[in-house]
Design a protein around this motif. Structure first.
Motif, PDB file in Angstrom:
ATOM      1  N   ARG A  74     -16.503   6.464  -8.617  1.00 41.14           N
ATOM      2  CA  ARG A  74     -16.259   7.590  -7.698  1.00 41.14           C
ATOM      3  C   ARG A  74     -15.606   7.102  -6.392  1.00 41.14           C
ATOM      4  O   ARG A  74     -16.057   7.399  -5.284  1.00 41.14           O
ATOM      5  N   ARG A  75     -14.534   6.343  -6.550  1.00 45.12           N
ATOM      6  CA  ARG A  75     -13.813   5.819  -5.397  1.00 45.12           C
ATOM      7  C   ARG A  75     -12.361   6.302  -5.432  1.00 45.12           C
ATOM      8  O   ARG A  75     -11.782   6.487  -6.504  1.00 45.12           O
ATOM      9  N   SER A  76     -11.787   6.472  -4.243  1.00 49.99           N
ATOM     10  CA  SER A  76     -10.362   6.790  -4.099  1.00 49.99           C
ATOM     11  C   SER A  76      -9.779   5.771  -3.137  1.00 49.99           C
ATOM     12  O   SER A  76      -9.702   6.011  -1.918  1.00 49.99           O
ATOM     13  N   PRO A  77      -9.378   4.609  -3.655  1.00 50.08           N
ATOM     14  CA  PRO A  77      -8.941   3.533  -2.763  1.00 50.08           C
ATOM     15  C   PRO A  77      -7.668   3.891  -2.004  1.00 50.08           C
ATOM     16  O   PRO A  77      -6.746   4.502  -2.565  1.00 50.08           O
ATOM     17  N   LYS A  78      -7.627   3.523  -0.729  1.00 54.61           N
ATOM     18  CA  LYS A  78      -6.430   3.748   0.068  1.00 54.61           C
ATOM     19  C   LYS A  78      -5.314   2.823  -0.390  1.00 54.61           C
ATOM     20  O   LYS A  78      -4.141   3.215  -0.423  1.00 54.61           O
ATOM     21  N   PHE A  79      -5.688   1.575  -0.740  1.00 56.72           N
ATOM     22  CA  PHE A  79      -4.712   0.592  -1.194  1.00 56.72           C
ATOM     23  C   PHE A  79      -5.195  -0.044  -2.498  1.00 56.72           C
ATOM     24  O   PHE A  79      -6.400  -0.113  -2.763  1.00 56.72           O
ATOM     25  N   THR A  80      -4.245  -0.514  -3.292  1.00 55.69           N
ATOM     26  CA  THR A  80      -4.542  -1.125  -4.581  1.00 55.69           C
ATOM     27  C   THR A  80      -3.993  -2.542  -4.632  1.00 55.69           C
ATOM     28  O   THR A  80      -3.288  -2.996  -3.720  1.00 55.69           O
ATOM     29  N   LEU A  81      -4.307  -3.229  -5.734  1.00 54.00           N
ATOM     30  CA  LEU A  81      -3.756  -4.561  -5.951  1.00 54.00           C
ATOM     31  C   LEU A  81      -2.229  -4.527  -5.916  1.00 54.00           C
ATOM     32  O   LEU A  81      -1.586  -5.415  -5.344  1.00 54.00           O
ATOM     33  N   GLU A  82      -1.630  -3.505  -6.507  1.00 52.16           N
ATOM     34  CA  GLU A  82      -0.173  -3.414  -6.499  1.00 52.16           C
ATOM     35  C   GLU A  82       0.371  -3.224  -5.087  1.00 52.16           C
ATOM     36  O   GLU A  82       1.425  -3.762  -4.740  1.00 52.16           O
ATOM     37  N   ASP A  83      -0.344  -2.467  -4.250  1.00 52.16           N
ATOM     38  CA  ASP A  83       0.086  -2.314  -2.855  1.00 52.16           C
ATOM     39  C   ASP A  83       0.124  -3.667  -2.161  1.00 52.16           C
ATOM     40  O   ASP A  83       1.064  -3.975  -1.427  1.00 52.16           O
ATOM     41  N   ALA A  84      -0.896  -4.474  -2.391  1.00 55.18           N
ATOM     42  CA  ALA A  84      -0.933  -5.800  -1.772  1.00 55.18           C
ATOM     43  C   ALA A  84       0.183  -6.680  -2.320  1.00 55.18           C
ATOM     44  O   ALA A  84       0.843  -7.413  -1.573  1.00 55.18           O
ATOM     45  N   ALA A  85       0.420  -6.614  -3.648  1.00 57.47           N
ATOM     46  CA  ALA A  85       1.474  -7.428  -4.261  1.00 57.47           C
ATOM     47  C   ALA A  85       2.854  -7.002  -3.791  1.00 57.47           C
ATOM     48  O   ALA A  85       3.801  -7.809  -3.820  1.00 57.47           O
ATOM     49  N   SER A  86       2.994  -5.755  -3.354  1.00 57.96           N
ATOM     50  CA  SER A  86       4.274  -5.240  -2.864  1.00 57.96           C
ATOM     51  C   SER A  86       4.362  -5.290  -1.347  1.00 57.96           C
ATOM     52  O   SER A  86       5.273  -4.695  -0.751  1.00 57.96           O
ATOM     53  N   SER A  87       3.385  -5.951  -0.693  1.00 58.37           N
ATOM     54  CA  SER A  87       3.361  -6.138   0.767  1.00 58.37           C
ATOM     55  C   SER A  87       3.207  -4.826   1.531  1.00 58.37           C
ATOM     56  O   SER A  87       3.651  -4.724   2.683  1.00 58.37           O
ATOM     57  N   ARG A  88       2.588  -3.831   0.899  1.00 61.64           N
ATOM     58  CA  ARG A  88       2.317  -2.584   1.599  1.00 61.64           C
ATOM     59  C   ARG A  88       0.988  -2.627   2.334  1.00 61.64           C
ATOM     60  O   ARG A  88       0.660  -1.727   3.112  1.00 61.64           O
TER      61      ARG A  88
END
Length: 272
Positions: free
Chosen positions: A65-79
């Motif tokens: 029951r989580r809605s993450p603001k950022f994901t692993l892909e966001d980090a990998a894409s430098s977001r």
């Protein structure tokens, strides 16, 4: 979030163990198994990092029951930074959740995959155990997780389609010169049904691949599993049920296998 994450830090510099949950077919219960193993690991006192590697169709966050603001892909894409992508779920349990929809990781971008594993390694330094929930397609992202695994378990059903796809998974790992996973047979009526499924797969693997496959656990058909999915809460957080007991037994065997694996040479990741 940073204060919570700091509470997860550990003193040891030893590389964490990796427990990889995979499967040859979607819908066999792979994510349910991964979510519960990670929860049980954290409850046992291990600082546990749960990673969703099912890029493009990730749904591990839904089980908590989580809605993450950022994901692993966001980090990998430098977001975002690696620590911004980390979601603290409970004491000693945090996650790098995956993305749903268009995904460069899912499309096989080597640069993004390399960066994703750099991020996992960076974040994992503060943990004792990494539990990975992989996609059902044996792409480069999943094969890299298999290389890093101390223990890999493959979740299957007992139906012919699941067994066929699990054998395809075994063939892919074999041709990549990676060890065969241990087998978890999910959603079955009895231990006998699980054993028969594992025996059938093991005989086929022995005949055509030259090795057998071990049954590490089974999870019985239980309405409590479906209810836990609806409630978006891992089954092992609920009252005891037959399937919850099966998951606890699977966790105990997985921990024993982790201990055994630390006495054997490790396969090096394809990049570090």
């Amino acid at each position: 979030m940073n204060a919570q994450a700091n509470g997860l830090r550990r003193a040891s510099g030893r590389r964490p163990d990796w427990l990889v949950v995979t499967g040859g077919k979607g819908g066999v219960g792979k994510t349910v198994v991964a979510a519960n193993l990670a929860t049980l690991a954290a409850r046992s006192g291990r600082k546990t990092l749960l990673v969703d590697l099912d890029s493009g169709t990730a749904n591990l966050h839904v089980h908590f029951r989580r809605s993450p603001k950022f994901t692993l892909e966001d980090a990998a894409s430098s977001r975002c930074s690696p620590m911004q992508a980390l979601t603290v779920i409970a004491p000693k349990l945090a996650a790098l959740f995956g993305s749903s929809g268009p995904s460069e990781l899912a499309l096989g971008s080597a640069a993004r995959m390399h960066r994703a594993y750099e991020i996992i390694d960076e974040v994992a330094k503060d943990f004792d155990l990494v539990v990975c929930d992989t996609g059902s397609s044996m792409n480069a992202m999943v094969l890299e997780a298999a290389r890093r695994a101390n223990v890999q378990v493959a979740v299957t059903g007992s139906d012919p389609a699941s067994v066929t796809d699990t054998y395809a998974l075994l063939k892919t790992l074999h041709h990549a010169e990676l060890p065969a996973p241990a087998l978890v047979v999910n959603n079955v009526q009895s231990l006998q049904e699980a054993t028969a499924t594992a025996t059938r797969l093991s005989k086929t693997a022995s005949t055509f691949l030259g090795h057998t496959i071990d049954l590490i656990g089974w999870v019985r058909t239980d309405r409590a599993v479906r209810q836990s999915i609806i409630e978006q809460r891992p089954l092992c957080r609920r009252n005891a049920s037959g399937a919850a007991s099966d998951l606890q037994a699977l966790f105990a065997r997985s921990v024993a296998s982790l201990s055994d694996s630390n006495q054997r040479p490790r396969i090096s990741p394809s990049f570090v």
